[in-house]
Scaffold this active site. Structure first.
Site, short mmCIF file in Angstrom:
data_model
loop_
_atom_site.label_atom_id
_atom_site.label_comp_id
_atom_site.label_asym_id
_atom_site.label_seq_id
_atom_site.Cartn_x
_atom_site.Cartn_y
_atom_site.Cartn_z
N HIS A 99 0.83 -1.23 0.03
CA HIS A 99 -0.02 -0.03 0.16
C HIS A 99 1.09 1.23 0.09
CE1 HIS A 99 -3.48 2.54 0.32
NE2 HIS A 99 -4.24 1.67 1.08
N GLU A 157 -10.47 0.37 -20.21
CA GLU A 157 -10.38 -0.47 -21.32
C GLU A 157 -9.06 -1.10 -21.79
OE1 GLU A 157 -12.76 -2.31 -24.05
OE2 GLU A 157 -13.69 -0.39 -23.48
#
Length: 450
Positions: A171, A394
């Protein structure tokens, strides 16, 4: 009504029958002799743990898994030229005692695997199956514990031709928004285009002031020495019931309308604020009921949630900032107020938490971390994956069917997930609570919706 979406799916696979085919390291293509370290901010410092996400893709005859593997490997190598810290290692600077990233080019993990199941046989992807952990690699067994990568990528093919990208990141490397930007950049490289958003890796932009100046009380933070735990919201050995509550876009719209009727208008009535207010009311009142004493309505409850500070600083942080540019907002109220106050007032209290975070407040919180060392602390944390948009990226083979974190149940963390294939503005609320508390939580959930 707000009945739970499902308590447990009928066919939850316990073992995805995943076989690891190859485990290796990949390296940046731009090999440089200049070895350097990357500063980590006080926000980054407390987030030294792995975050695992899985991105599921339907079969695409133009992109069989073998082709996907090669394209991903090449694109990741290019990506690490811009994100050089992904090939580095965490270390403690002996002179300062702080964590930083040694950008030593030691490599990131790249794992190929196969499951004996089809994607459809995995069942409901929204339900956070613990077996999804088999789709992610965070530790490479060939490397010693002190040389594990900060970033590991696993591609698991399914019998149907579909596949999953499992990504493990420490993280300290990304927050949710910068990870979304990384995925968009990766997609651009896969389309053989330049990076859509060249990253800003300068973490000193969130460096504490010198000298540090704490100008606000920070009720959302607790010093390490003042808390019995040493991590943020530890796991519990207590048995927890797990339920998913679905809110449709229409239900969220009605909650917003109801809140607007009883709010004073100085706080924006957003979808996130109304859902968080709903969760807070349910969680606080279920705890008060579990303890079973009327006086507990005088108990003060604190809810926490993350706020992006990129646009709140002066000057603003670049939108391309790769580090953790989030601070913990808090809201506090007595259980009696959460029971009796109009819903719009509870939404206002939630919204006040984000409004509180100005440039000076953010700098004060960062300076607090410099002086005291600690972490966020409250009764419940709302962790929202709802609008991060991972499933909107995408790729050449299409958008993911679903993207989600690998979930490990915590009773003090309530997760918000996006819907799958349909109501894009709906949300799933995932809660794990002791049995009696869960019964009360569900009661107050339905009561509030009514």
């Amino acid at each position: 009504m707000g009945s739970s979406y499902q308590e447990s799916p009928p066919l939850l696979l316990q073992d995805l029958k995943v076989t690891i085919k190859e485990s290796s390291l990949i390296f940046p293509s731009d090999e440089t002799s200049d070895r350097k370290s990357m500063f980590l901010s006080n926000v980054d410092q407390i987030l030294n743990f792995d975050v695992q996400t899985v991105h599921f893709f339907r079969p695409n005859k133009d992109f069989p898994p073998e082709m996907v593997l090669e394209k991903l490997r090449k694109a990741l190598v290019k990506a690490m030229d811009a994100y050089e810290f992904l090939a580095g290692r965490l270390r403690v600077d002996p002179s300062s005692g702080r964590l930083d990233v040694d950008c030593n080019g030691a490599g990131a993990g790249f794992v190929t695997a196969a499951s004996e199941y089809t994607l459809e046989e995995l069942g409901d992807l929204v339900y956070p199956n613990p077996a999804f952990a088999q789709l992610v690699t965070s530790q490479l067994p060939s490397l010693p514990k002190d040389d594990q990568p900060l970033f590991a990528f696993q591609v698991t093919s399914f019998k149907c031709g579909g596949f999953a990208m499992g990504i493990s990141t420490n993280h300290t490397t990304f927050d949710g928004l910068s990870f979304k930007t990384f995925l968009e950049n990766l997609a651009s490289l896969l389309h053989e285009k330049p990076l859509s958003t060249p990253p800003c890796n300068d973490r000193t932009l969130l460096k504490a002031r010198h000298p540090p100046s704490v100008t606000f009380p920070h009720h959302e933070l607790v010093k390490f020495q003042d808390c019995e735990t040493t991590t943020v919201f530890e796991a519990t050995s207590q048995h927890l019931d797990f339920k998913i509550f679905k809110l449709s876009s229409e239900q969220i719209k009605k909650l917003k309308e109801r809140a607007s009727e009883t709010s004073s208008g100085y706080v924006r009535v957003t979808g996130f604020n109304v859902v968080t207010a709903l969760v807070w009311r349910c969680k606080a009142l279920s705890v008060a009921a579990e303890e079973g004493e009327e006086t507990n309505l005088e108990r003060e409850s604190t809810i926490l949630y993350a706020v992006d500070i990129r646009g709140r600083l002066n000057p603003e942080l670049p939108s391309s900032y790769t580090g953790n540019a989030v601070l913990t907002a808090y809201a506090k109220a007595k259980c009696k107020a959460l029971l009796e106050e109009p819903f719009g007032r509870i939404v206002e209290i939630v919204g006040d938490g984000a409004n509180r975070i100005t440039d000076e407040y953010a700098r004060s919180a960062i300076d607090w971390g410099e002086l005291y060392k600690g972490f966020p602390h409250g009764e419940v944390l709302v962790s929202s994956w709802w609008k991060l948009g991972f499933a909107e990226v995408e790729y050449p083979w299409g958008k993911p069917k679903y993207s989600c974190p690998v979930v490990y149940h915590r009773k003090d963390i309530v997760l918000l997930f996006p819907d799958i294939d349909g109501d894009s503005k709906g949300v799933y609320v995932l809660a794990a609570l002791p049995s009696k508390e869960m019964t009360k939580f569900q009661h107050w959930f339905e009561d509030t919706l009514c």
